[in-house]
Design a protein around this motif. Sequence first.
Motif, PDB file in Angstrom:
ATOM      1  N   GLU A 140      10.823   4.407  -4.486  1.00  0.00           N
ATOM      2  CA  GLU A 140      10.833   5.767  -4.732  1.00  0.00           C
ATOM      3  C   GLU A 140      12.173   6.440  -5.336  1.00  0.00           C
ATOM      4  OE1 GLU A 140       9.620  10.002  -3.666  1.00  0.00           O
ATOM      5  OE2 GLU A 140       8.625   8.124  -4.291  1.00  0.00           O
ATOM      6  N   ILE A 185       1.981   3.284  -3.076  1.00  0.00           N
ATOM      7  CA  ILE A 185       1.182   4.211  -4.025  1.00  0.00           C
ATOM      8  C   ILE A 185       1.585   5.738  -3.280  1.00  0.00           C
ATOM      9  CG2 ILE A 185      -0.794   4.303  -2.460  1.00  0.00           C
ATOM     10  CD1 ILE A 185      -0.610   4.684  -6.337  1.00  0.00           C
ATOM     11  N   LEU A 186       1.957   6.073  -2.228  1.00  0.00           N
ATOM     12  CA  LEU A 186       2.032   7.203  -1.310  1.00  0.00           C
ATOM     13  C   LEU A 186       2.938   8.340  -2.292  1.00  0.00           C
ATOM     14  CD1 LEU A 186       2.593   6.554   1.884  1.00  0.00           C
ATOM     15  CD2 LEU A 186       0.601   7.079   0.928  1.00  0.00           C
ATOM     16  N   PRO A 187       4.044   8.138  -3.225  1.00  0.00           N
ATOM     17  CA  PRO A 187       4.588   9.046  -3.767  1.00  0.00           C
ATOM     18  C   PRO A 187       3.791   9.526  -5.040  1.00  0.00           C
ATOM     19  CG  PRO A 187       6.118   7.310  -3.407  1.00  0.00           C
ATOM     20  CD  PRO A 187       4.815   6.808  -2.916  1.00  0.00           C
ATOM     21  N   PRO A 239       9.654  -0.030  -0.620  1.00  0.00           N
ATOM     22  CA  PRO A 239       9.175   1.166  -1.135  1.00  0.00           C
ATOM     23  C   PRO A 239      10.244   2.361  -1.121  1.00  0.00           C
ATOM     24  CG  PRO A 239       7.559   0.210   0.436  1.00  0.00           C
ATOM     25  CD  PRO A 239       8.867  -0.737   0.170  1.00  0.00           C
ATOM     26  N   ALA A 252       0.157   9.672  -4.844  1.00  0.00           N
ATOM     27  CA  ALA A 252      -0.597  10.246  -4.376  1.00  0.00           C
ATOM     28  C   ALA A 252      -0.185  11.748  -3.988  1.00  0.00           C
ATOM     29  CB  ALA A 252      -1.141   9.526  -2.956  1.00  0.00           C
ATOM     30  N   ASP A 253       1.111  11.928  -3.492  1.00  0.00           N
ATOM     31  CA  ASP A 253       1.749  13.200  -2.955  1.00  0.00           C
ATOM     32  C   ASP A 253       1.935  14.145  -4.428  1.00  0.00           C
ATOM     33  OD1 ASP A 253       1.788  12.495  -0.630  1.00  0.00           O
ATOM     34  OD2 ASP A 253       3.768  11.762  -0.190  1.00  0.00           O
ATOM     35  N   THR A 298       0.997  -1.018  -0.053  1.00  0.00           N
ATOM     36  CA  THR A 298       0.149   0.066  -0.251  1.00  0.00           C
ATOM     37  C   THR A 298       0.780   1.331   0.224  1.00  0.00           C
ATOM     38  OG1 THR A 298      -1.679  -1.078   1.240  1.00  0.00           O
ATOM     39  CG2 THR A 298      -1.770   1.099   1.139  1.00  0.00           C
ATOM     40  N   LEU A 299       2.012   1.212   0.733  1.00  0.00           N
ATOM     41  CA  LEU A 299       2.991   2.473   0.750  1.00  0.00           C
ATOM     42  C   LEU A 299       3.363   2.862  -0.432  1.00  0.00           C
ATOM     43  CD1 LEU A 299       4.957   1.739   4.244  1.00  0.00           C
ATOM     44  CD2 LEU A 299       2.960   3.320   3.802  1.00  0.00           C
TER      45      LEU A 299
END
Length: 203
Positions: free
Chosen positions: A104, A26-28, A100, A30-31, A23-24
């Motif tokens: 990134e 996708i954070l970049p 992750p 999303a940001d 799940t982590l």
Amino acid sequence: MPENKSPERLVFFTDAVVAIAITLLILPLADAVPEAVAEHQSLTELFSHNLAKIYSFLLSFAVISRLWVVHHHVFEQVKSYNRRLMSLNFGWLLTIVLLPFPTEITGLYGNEEFTSALYIGTILAASLFQVGMVLVIRRDHRLRDDDSELATQPVLATSSNAVVLAIAFVVAVFVPQIGYYMMLLLLLPPLAERIRGARAQVA
């Protein structure tokens, strides 16, 4: 710690950690959305400026999914665990939680020196921990089902992903530009398994 414990809690914990790690990823991305809005970028520009991040996200999602599928298949045949198996499982989880981070880096730095080597090296470490778990299970009949294929499966079949990743890692160190493309070699082991299975059915 007493030997031969039910692996249920270990499997549940492992699945939860993998779910959080995947799940982590996708954070970049999303940001990147509020940043694009603040810079008045169009939707097309948002995607075009983040193609590397999108690629690294999809690649890592596929990699973690594949690693989890293999892990799940192995632990379907496990009826108990010992300290050594638990330690190897935590080592495997460390690489999954770490992934992750190089994902990134890959999205930001692309084919810069050592970027692909770091990424592939992390996945190689995960694969080596998986091989270690399989070898521990093979050697101790108390940890596996009596009819487990892990006891009879050739060691080369168990370590095929690690061999492919080791080749990809060496290429990534010396030729970073094509390091990520070497990940396509991971398609070969499951393809070979299907061909072997089809031949076995025919025979």
